[in-house]
Design an enzyme around this catalytic site. Structure first.
Site, PDB file in Angstrom:
ATOM      1  N   SER A  90       4.905  -4.975   2.655  1.00 53.13           N
ATOM      2  CA  SER A  90       3.773  -4.053   2.447  1.00 53.13           C
ATOM      3  C   SER A  90       4.165  -2.958   1.471  1.00 53.13           C
ATOM      4  CB  SER A  90       3.333  -3.426   3.775  1.00 53.13           C
ATOM      5  OG  SER A  90       2.823  -4.407   4.640  1.00 53.13           O
ATOM      6  N   GLU A 132     -12.053   3.829   4.847  1.00 55.68           N
ATOM      7  CA  GLU A 132     -12.465   5.119   5.425  1.00 55.68           C
ATOM      8  C   GLU A 132     -12.676   4.948   6.933  1.00 55.68           C
ATOM      9  OE1 GLU A 132     -15.800   6.606   3.193  1.00 55.68           O
ATOM     10  OE2 GLU A 132     -14.542   6.816   1.387  1.00 55.68           O
ATOM     11  N   HIS A 135     -15.765   2.966   7.358  1.00 55.99           N
ATOM     12  CA  HIS A 135     -16.035   1.860   6.431  1.00 55.99           C
ATOM     13  C   HIS A 135     -14.759   1.094   6.128  1.00 55.99           C
ATOM     14  CE1 HIS A 135     -19.918   3.748   5.991  1.00 55.99           C
ATOM     15  NE2 HIS A 135     -19.286   4.884   5.759  1.00 55.99           N
ATOM     16  N   GLU A 366      -6.401  -6.072   4.204  1.00 55.68           N
ATOM     17  CA  GLU A 366      -6.660  -6.853   2.978  1.00 55.68           C
ATOM     18  C   GLU A 366      -7.737  -7.908   3.205  1.00 55.68           C
ATOM     19  OE1 GLU A 366      -5.265  -6.500   0.005  1.00 55.68           O
ATOM     20  OE2 GLU A 366      -3.656  -5.099   0.439  1.00 55.68           O
ATOM     21  N   THR A 368     -10.256  -8.867   6.659  1.00 57.84           N
ATOM     22  CA  THR A 368      -9.917  -9.485   7.948  1.00 57.84           C
ATOM     23  C   THR A 368     -10.078 -11.006   7.831  1.00 57.84           C
ATOM     24  OG1 THR A 368     -12.151  -9.470   8.859  1.00 57.84           O
ATOM     25  CG2 THR A 368     -10.837  -7.457   9.189  1.00 57.84           C
TER      26      THR A 368
HETATM   27  P1  FAD Z   1     -13.967  -3.247  10.877  1.00 56.81           P
HETATM   28  O1  FAD Z   1     -14.453  -3.477   9.484  1.00 56.81           O
HETATM   29  O2  FAD Z   1     -14.658  -2.220  11.681  1.00 56.81           O
HETATM   30  O3  FAD Z   1     -14.004  -4.632  11.647  1.00 56.81           O
HETATM   31  C1  FAD Z   1     -13.928  -4.762  13.077  1.00 56.81           C
HETATM   32  C2  FAD Z   1     -14.139  -6.235  13.435  1.00 56.81           C
HETATM   33  O4  FAD Z   1     -15.450  -6.647  12.996  1.00 56.81           O
HETATM   34  C3  FAD Z   1     -13.149  -7.149  12.728  1.00 56.81           C
HETATM   35  O5  FAD Z   1     -12.750  -8.186  13.595  1.00 56.81           O
HETATM   36  C4  FAD Z   1     -13.946  -7.732  11.568  1.00 56.81           C
HETATM   37  O6  FAD Z   1     -13.504  -9.012  11.161  1.00 56.81           O
HETATM   38  C5  FAD Z   1     -15.344  -7.792  12.178  1.00 56.81           C
HETATM   39  N1  FAD Z   1     -16.390  -7.747  11.159  1.00 56.81           N
HETATM   40  C6  FAD Z   1     -16.663  -6.743  10.273  1.00 56.81           C
HETATM   41  N2  FAD Z   1     -17.695  -7.070   9.489  1.00 56.81           N
HETATM   42  C7  FAD Z   1     -18.083  -8.315   9.866  1.00 56.81           C
HETATM   43  C8  FAD Z   1     -19.091  -9.220   9.420  1.00 56.81           C
HETATM   44  N3  FAD Z   1     -19.889  -8.947   8.389  1.00 56.81           N
HETATM   45  N4  FAD Z   1     -19.208 -10.411  10.053  1.00 56.81           N
HETATM   46  C9  FAD Z   1     -18.391 -10.743  11.064  1.00 56.81           C
HETATM   47  N5  FAD Z   1     -17.419  -9.943  11.534  1.00 56.81           N
HETATM   48  C10 FAD Z   1     -17.266  -8.742  10.936  1.00 56.81           C
HETATM   49  N6  FAD Z   1      -6.620   0.233   3.795  1.00 56.81           N
HETATM   50  C11 FAD Z   1      -6.424   0.820   2.568  1.00 56.81           C
HETATM   51  O7  FAD Z   1      -7.385   1.176   1.885  1.00 56.81           O
HETATM   52  N7  FAD Z   1      -5.153   1.042   2.100  1.00 56.81           N
HETATM   53  C12 FAD Z   1      -4.040   0.695   2.813  1.00 56.81           C
HETATM   54  O8  FAD Z   1      -2.907   0.915   2.341  1.00 56.81           O
HETATM   55  C13 FAD Z   1      -4.216   0.087   4.112  1.00 56.81           C
HETATM   56  N8  FAD Z   1      -3.126  -0.177   4.897  1.00 56.81           N
HETATM   57  C14 FAD Z   1      -3.332  -0.580   6.207  1.00 56.81           C
HETATM   58  C15 FAD Z   1      -2.244  -0.656   7.088  1.00 56.81           C
HETATM   59  C16 FAD Z   1      -2.441  -0.979   8.424  1.00 56.81           C
HETATM   60  C17 FAD Z   1      -1.290  -0.978   9.373  1.00 56.81           C
HETATM   61  C18 FAD Z   1      -3.753  -1.326   8.879  1.00 56.81           C
HETATM   62  C19 FAD Z   1      -3.998  -1.718  10.309  1.00 56.81           C
HETATM   63  C20 FAD Z   1      -4.825  -1.262   8.015  1.00 56.81           C
HETATM   64  C21 FAD Z   1      -4.642  -0.872   6.682  1.00 56.81           C
HETATM   65  N9  FAD Z   1      -5.733  -0.700   5.826  1.00 56.81           N
HETATM   66  C22 FAD Z   1      -5.551  -0.124   4.567  1.00 56.81           C
HETATM   67  C23 FAD Z   1      -7.105  -0.849   6.339  1.00 56.81           C
HETATM   68  C24 FAD Z   1      -7.570  -2.285   6.486  1.00 56.81           C
HETATM   69  O9  FAD Z   1      -7.810  -2.857   5.231  1.00 56.81           O
HETATM   70  C25 FAD Z   1      -8.809  -2.284   7.411  1.00 56.81           C
HETATM   71  O10 FAD Z   1      -8.343  -2.037   8.720  1.00 56.81           O
HETATM   72  C26 FAD Z   1      -9.584  -3.587   7.345  1.00 56.81           C
HETATM   73  O11 FAD Z   1     -10.276  -3.684   6.121  1.00 56.81           O
HETATM   74  C27 FAD Z   1     -10.603  -3.726   8.483  1.00 56.81           C
HETATM   75  O12 FAD Z   1     -11.402  -2.591   8.580  1.00 56.81           O
HETATM   76  P2  FAD Z   1     -11.620  -1.899  10.003  1.00 56.81           P
HETATM   77  O13 FAD Z   1     -10.275  -1.698  10.625  1.00 56.81           O
HETATM   78  O14 FAD Z   1     -12.477  -0.700   9.785  1.00 56.81           O
HETATM   79  O15 FAD Z   1     -12.393  -2.962  10.883  1.00 56.81           O
END
Ligand code: FAD
Length: 387
Positions: A90, A132, A135, A366, A368
């Site tokens: 990472s 965010e 988001h 990156e 889900t």
């Molecule tokens: P949500 O978007 O809220 O999703 C929750 C659940 O709903 C998931 O299971 C998802 O698959 C599901 N879901 C969402 N939308 C849909 C849909 N349309 N249809 C069906 N299912 C859906 N981000 C950065 O910008 N920079 C970084 O350096 C970075 N590093 C990270 C490091 C760690 C340790 C972690 C945990 C995350 C990091 N992230 C970073 C953020 C990461 O990219 C997000 O956590 C990810 O995009 C998911 O967003 P969320 O956690 O808000 O989940």
């Protein structure tokens, strides 16, 4: 090391050298105490410049100190780093694919000259602020915004889950430019010592513990015009970076899975029960057979992806399939390897449970697993299901 279909034979000299350098680095500097870092929730920060010295940050870029190695060499590097720990890969992914790449692709000459060589050497650390609090999977709904203020911009908003934000010198922050028509998303280079920037650490993680994660608070942060990435506007900016990083993850996950396989194979031969090694039992052999097969399939997909990328024909949908498949493989196989290690498998003395915990993050960030499923669903039907 598992290489059942002899992919090694097709590697060039430079590719072997990079892979061997990374493997030795992981053996000498990572494996001895990564379990302790995982337990303590720390990243081995002394390795950051060392990784720079060895050319681990964006070596596939051209110029500004980057040697422009092949996409296979870059992939092999990610594979070896993640065989050590996903936190290490990472670090390299964020620095290289998410910060150096956008500066290289969309930055001004001055931005490139200021940041790329120093970041390549690991003297400066970058982070990528897209997600965010409200988001994640739908970053285009972001609320962070920039407004014109004389010869610069004022930024407000909040980013979260940002790898390395608490130790970064600079953040690539994606925000809506409210002074332009239709509020396009723009990339801003925000030095973290600017007034109004806060980078609190997230401490409660049970996954990717050997990696520093934080927030980015932006409270009336003023940046000059020269800090805007001039070459891109719209979601293409952040999404193109994610394609680069996901490419590295598709390779990296294979490394984590391979490390689990090798640990389980060794253990199966060493551990005696009922008067002989557990590896003689058919149930254990079946697990290794399945693991070896799934990892080989993941390796093949990664190698093919590299060929497409090298030819300039890799599409984001190809990357979605490889990221989705290879991370799922690593997540599933880590669990089976852990099982084969019995009670010892739940400790940090062995790698599978650490990889298994890490994979929960890699499965989620990156894009889900679900989101990549929907991208492929759209690819195969022409119908979009995620809105
Ligand atoms: P949500 O978007 O809220 O999703 C929750 C659940 O709903 C998931 O299971 C998802 O698959 C599901 N879901 C969402 N939308 C849909 C849909 N349309 N249809 C069906 N299912 C859906 N981000 C950065 O910008 N920079 C970084 O350096 C970075 N590093 C990270 C490091 C760690 C340790 C972690 C945990 C995350 C990091 N992230 C970073 C953020 C990461 O990219 C997000 O956590 C990810 O995009 C998911 O967003 P969320 O956690 O808000 O989940």
């Amino acid at each position: 090391m598992l290489d059942f279909v002899r992919l090694e034979e097709d590697l060039g000299q430079e590719e072997r050298m990079i892979r061997d350098t990374a493997r030795k680095f992981v053996d000498d500097h990572v494996k001895p105490d990564i379990g302790e870092h995982f337990e303590n929730g720390t990243f081995p920060r002394e390795l950051i410049p060392k990784m720079g010295e060895l050319g681990f940050y964006a070596p596939n870029l051209e110029g500004y100190g980057s040697p422009n190695v092949s996409e296979t060499a870059y992939g092999l590097l990610m594979q070896e780093l993640e065989a050590g720990d996903s936190g290490l890969r990472s670090m390299a992914s964020v620095q290289g694919a998410l910060v150096m790449y956008p500066i290289h692709a969309y930055g001004s000459e001055e931005q490139k000259a200021e940041w790329l060589p120093a970041m390549g050497r690991g003297e400066m650390i970058g982070c990528f602020g897209l997600t965010e609090p409200e988001h994640g999977s739908n970053p285009s709904a972001m609320e962070s915004y920039a407004e014109r203020d004389g010869d610069g911009y004022v930024l407000n908003g909040a980013k979260t889950w940002i790898t390395n934000s608490p130790i970064a010198d600079v953040a690539v922050v994606w925000a809506r430019d409210r002074s332009a028509e239709d509020d396009p998303v723009r990339g801003f280079l925000v030095e973290t010592d600017r007034d109004g920037v806060s980078t609190n650490k997230i401490t409660e993680k049970l996954s990717l513990r050997a990696s520093i994660t934080g927030e980015i608070g932006l409270n009336d942060v003023r940046v000059p015009e020269e800090n805007v990435l001039p070459g891109v506007s719209g979601m293409k900016g952040p999404l193109s970076c994610l394609t680069q990083a996901r490419y590295g993850i598709a390779w990296g996950a294979v490394g984590a899975a391979r490390d689990c396989f090798e640990e389980a194979r060794r253990y199966a031969k060493d551990r005696d029960q009922f008067g002989g090694p557990i590896g003689r039992f058919q149930l254990q052999q079946r697990k290794l057979a399945e693991m070896g097969t799934q990892i080989t399939l993941a390796q093949l997909l990664a190698h093919r992806l590299a060929e497409l990328k090298e030819r300039g024909e890799m599409r984001p949908q190809h990357v979605s399939m490889a990221k989705r498949n290879n991370v799922r493989t690593a997540r599933d196989q880590a669990r089976i390897a852990r099982e084969m290690l019995g009670g010892n498998g739940i400790t940090t003395d062995y790698s599978p449970m650490r990889h298994m915990a890490n994979m929960e993050t890699v499965y989620t960030y990156e894009g889900t697993h679900d989101i990549h499923t929907l991208i492929l669903g759209e690819e195969f039907t022409g119908l979009q299901a995620y809105q």
